[in-house]
Design a protein around this motif. Structure first.
Motif, mmCIF file in Angstrom:
data_model
loop_
_atom_site.group_PDB
_atom_site.id
_atom_site.type_symbol
_atom_site.label_atom_id
_atom_site.label_comp_id
_atom_site.label_asym_id
_atom_site.label_seq_id
_atom_site.Cartn_x
_atom_site.Cartn_y
_atom_site.Cartn_z
ATOM 1 N N VAL A 81 142.771 157.427 33.626
ATOM 2 C CA VAL A 81 142.923 155.999 33.309
ATOM 3 C C VAL A 81 142.390 155.141 34.458
ATOM 4 N N CYS A 82 142.690 155.531 35.699
ATOM 5 C CA CYS A 82 142.219 154.761 36.861
ATOM 6 C C CYS A 82 140.695 154.723 36.923
ATOM 7 N N ASP A 83 140.051 155.864 36.652
ATOM 8 C CA ASP A 83 138.585 155.878 36.690
ATOM 9 C C ASP A 83 137.984 155.054 35.555
ATOM 10 N N PHE A 84 138.583 155.106 34.371
ATOM 11 C CA PHE A 84 138.096 154.269 33.271
ATOM 12 C C PHE A 84 138.256 152.781 33.608
ATOM 13 N N LEU A 85 139.390 152.422 34.202
ATOM 14 C CA LEU A 85 139.608 151.023 34.587
ATOM 15 C C LEU A 85 138.603 150.586 35.649
ATOM 16 N N ARG A 86 138.352 151.467 36.636
ATOM 17 C CA ARG A 86 137.376 151.117 37.677
ATOM 18 C C ARG A 86 135.973 150.981 37.092
ATOM 19 N N ALA A 87 135.652 151.823 36.109
ATOM 20 C CA ALA A 87 134.341 151.713 35.460
ATOM 21 C C ALA A 87 134.169 150.338 34.821
ATOM 22 N N LEU A 88 135.228 149.834 34.196
ATOM 23 C CA LEU A 88 135.160 148.510 33.571
ATOM 24 C C LEU A 88 135.122 147.396 34.613
ATOM 25 N N LEU A 89 135.887 147.569 35.690
ATOM 26 C CA LEU A 89 135.983 146.509 36.700
ATOM 27 C C LEU A 89 134.700 146.348 37.510
ATOM 28 N N VAL A 90 133.999 147.474 37.789
ATOM 29 C CA VAL A 90 132.844 147.378 38.694
ATOM 30 C C VAL A 90 131.645 146.670 38.067
ATOM 31 N N ILE A 91 131.641 146.499 36.753
ATOM 32 C CA ILE A 91 130.520 145.767 36.152
ATOM 33 C C ILE A 91 130.817 144.272 36.014
ATOM 34 N N LEU A 92 132.058 143.861 36.294
ATOM 35 C CA LEU A 92 132.416 142.444 36.147
ATOM 36 C C LEU A 92 131.651 141.513 37.087
ATOM 37 N N PRO A 93 131.321 141.932 38.346
ATOM 38 C CA PRO A 93 130.556 141.013 39.211
ATOM 39 C C PRO A 93 129.207 140.598 38.637
ATOM 40 N N ILE A 94 128.680 141.367 37.683
ATOM 41 C CA ILE A 94 127.424 140.960 37.032
ATOM 42 C C ILE A 94 127.617 139.644 36.286
ATOM 43 N N PHE A 95 128.833 139.448 35.745
ATOM 44 C CA PHE A 95 129.101 138.286 34.895
ATOM 45 C C PHE A 95 129.858 137.176 35.623
ATOM 46 N N PHE A 96 130.529 137.514 36.732
ATOM 47 C CA PHE A 96 131.312 136.514 37.466
ATOM 48 C C PHE A 96 130.776 136.420 38.892
ATOM 49 N N GLN A 97 129.883 135.468 39.113
ATOM 50 C CA GLN A 97 129.191 135.340 40.391
ATOM 51 C C GLN A 97 129.798 134.224 41.246
ATOM 52 N N SER A 98 131.095 134.327 41.511
ATOM 53 C CA SER A 98 131.729 133.376 42.424
ATOM 54 C C SER A 98 132.535 134.147 43.464
ATOM 55 N N TYR A 99 132.704 133.540 44.628
ATOM 56 C CA TYR A 99 133.359 134.208 45.756
ATOM 57 C C TYR A 99 134.775 134.659 45.402
ATOM 58 N N TRP A 100 135.594 133.752 44.882
ATOM 59 C CA TRP A 100 136.994 134.082 44.618
ATOM 60 C C TRP A 100 137.134 135.049 43.450
ATOM 61 N N ALA A 101 136.246 134.958 42.480
ATOM 62 C CA ALA A 101 136.281 135.902 41.357
ATOM 63 C C ALA A 101 135.987 137.321 41.841
ATOM 64 N N ILE A 102 135.004 137.452 42.735
ATOM 65 C CA ILE A 102 134.659 138.783 43.247
ATOM 66 C C ILE A 102 135.787 139.333 44.120
ATOM 67 N N LEU A 103 136.432 138.473 44.921
ATOM 68 C CA LEU A 103 137.583 138.936 45.706
ATOM 69 C C LEU A 103 138.694 139.451 44.796
ATOM 70 N N LEU A 104 138.933 138.752 43.688
ATOM 71 C CA LEU A 104 139.948 139.197 42.735
ATOM 72 C C LEU A 104 139.556 140.536 42.118
ATOM 73 N N ILE A 105 138.280 140.683 41.758
ATOM 74 C CA ILE A 105 137.805 141.942 41.165
ATOM 75 C C ILE A 105 137.950 143.091 42.158
ATOM 76 N N ILE A 106 137.579 142.845 43.419
ATOM 77 C CA ILE A 106 137.703 143.873 44.459
ATOM 78 C C ILE A 106 139.164 144.285 44.633
#
Length: 411
Positions: A81-106
């Motif tokens: 489950v953790c790897d599937f969640l990380r797979a989904l999370l790591v592509i989010l910076p492609i769509f959210f290009q703001s500093y605070w959004a990327i910090l939240l994703i990280i």
């Protein structure tokens, strides 16, 4: 048990390859994001520092909870489950290009990693015979060090072609492949059933800490890991400053960093091959002792003597080689001293403790350098390592091998 015999265990081999893919994915994410922050967005140091803080918060705050989950549920399912969640999370910076959004994703990515790691450590203990633990943990260290070489190489190619989205897609693929390999593992349910049910309450959160305190060897290992992490973080950010101070030109500094990487790789292999000849706790303390002596030499450089650049390459390579034994031996002590039904909570408690230095050590290091100079900071760290390990070795040598059997009291 040799490496070949270890890797013939199908379930462990799938776990190891999955770990390699996860490690590469983790480091590639970090390399690309720090490059975007620094080179594309030209962020100030204060905002760059927040990245490290946001990464460390989940490891300190969520670790006790992740340990309870690891001891409550099927560890295979948690890792998948953790790897599937990380797979989904790591592509989010492609769509959210703001500093605070990327910090939240990280922060979310590392939050899933916090839940992944205790289950991985527990899985190693479950899948590998005790005589193979030193080699299994050396392979884990080897995976970590290799990812620090492979991920920057991939990141460099991606940045050269100028499309950072490719890196995030590669991360997505890495975590999906890792999850698919972990699906092949047997179900990793607790074999030793404690008499009391594991619950998410204050008692459950503190049980890992209580068990660490009850086992002298485990407590000594956690304390040593805390201090070496603390003092390494004091000086880690200032190696370039020391290098400049002893006259190493900027063009040669990357070679120094490469020497550290090569030393770590060789060290992981050497410890895996020969580390079984000494007890893990003594291996841990002897390694810190040698690192302390070499730090003292570094601290005295520029004050009492000067060395050629080749000698500095050798010294830093040896530090990395010997230092690689510390996390390997620590993991073995943790796995051999902890019963299976407490493994998640004890590992997570140790992570909470040993990650605290990430907050305060760099600031303390900067203050000390301004106060006494970087040479004396290295010398002080080296002196403390030698003093601490001398006391620790005396304690291990003279204390009886019997620990209190208190598993039921801390469940």
């Amino acid at each position: 048990m040799g490496y070949k015999e270890l890797l013939k265990i199908n379930s462990y081999r799938n776990l190891f390859v999955g770990q390699v893919l996860s490690d590469i994915g983790n480091w590639l994410t970090y390399i690309i994001i720090i490059s975007i922050f620094t080179y594309q967005w030209n962020l100030p140091p204060s905002k760059l520092a927040l990245l490290t803080i946001f990464i460390s918060i989940p490891w300190i705050v969520l670790s006790p909870f992740s340990g309870i989950f690891s001891d409550m549920f099927d560890r295979k399912k948690i890792m998948v489950v953790c790897d599937f969640l990380r797979a989904l999370l790591v592509i989010l910076p492609i769509f959210f290009q703001s500093y605070w959004a990327i910090l939240l994703i990280i922060t979310l990515i590392h939050s899933t990693a916090v839940f992944f790691e205790p289950s991985k450590q527990s899985a190693i203990k479950e899948l590998v015979p005790e005589q193979g633990l030193i080699k299994a943990n050396s392979l884990s260290q080897l995976s970590s060090e290799l990812s620090k070489i492979v991920a920057p190489s991939i990141g460099g190619l991606v940045l050269f072609f100028g499309n950072t989205s490719i890196a995030f897609i590669l991360n997505f693929i890495c975590f999906l492949l890792s999850a698919s390999l972990l699906l092949k593992l047997p179900h990793l349910k607790i074999q030793e059933q404690p008499k009391k049910e594991v619950k998410v309450n204050i008692h459950g959160l503190l049980s890992g800490f209580k068990f660490i305190v009850s086992r002298s060897k485990l407590l000594l290992s956690v304390i040593s890991m805390f201090f070496i992490t603390f003092f390494i973080f004091i000086i880690d950010s200032f190696i370039a400053l020391w290098s400049k101070g002893v006259g190493i030109p900027s063009s040669l500094f990357p070679l120094l960093i490469s020497a550290i990487g090569v030393g770590s790789l060789i060290g992981a292999i050497v410890v895996g091959k020969f580390g079984e000849r000494i007890s893990p706790i003594k291996l841990n303390l002897f390694s810190i002792l040698v690192v302390g002596l070499l730090f003292s030499i570094i601290g005295l450089s520029g004050e009492l003597f000067e060395l050629h650049f080749v000698f500095w390459l050798c010294i830093w390579s040896i530090i990395a080689l010997v230092g690689s034994a510390v996390p390997i031996s620590f993991a073995v002590v943790l796995q051999t001293q902890t019963p299976s039904h407490l493994m998640g909570r004890v590992y997570s408690a140790s992570e909470s403790i040993t990650n605290i230095p990430m907050f305060i050590a760099p600031l303390l290091g900067a203050w000390l350098i301004n106060l006494i100079g970087i040479g004396y900071v290295f010398l002080s760290v080296g002196f403390f390592f030698v003093l601490f390990t001398t006391i620790g070795l005396f304690f291990v040598q003279n204390r009886g091998a019997h620990d209190k059997q208190t598993e039921l009291d801390v469940v």
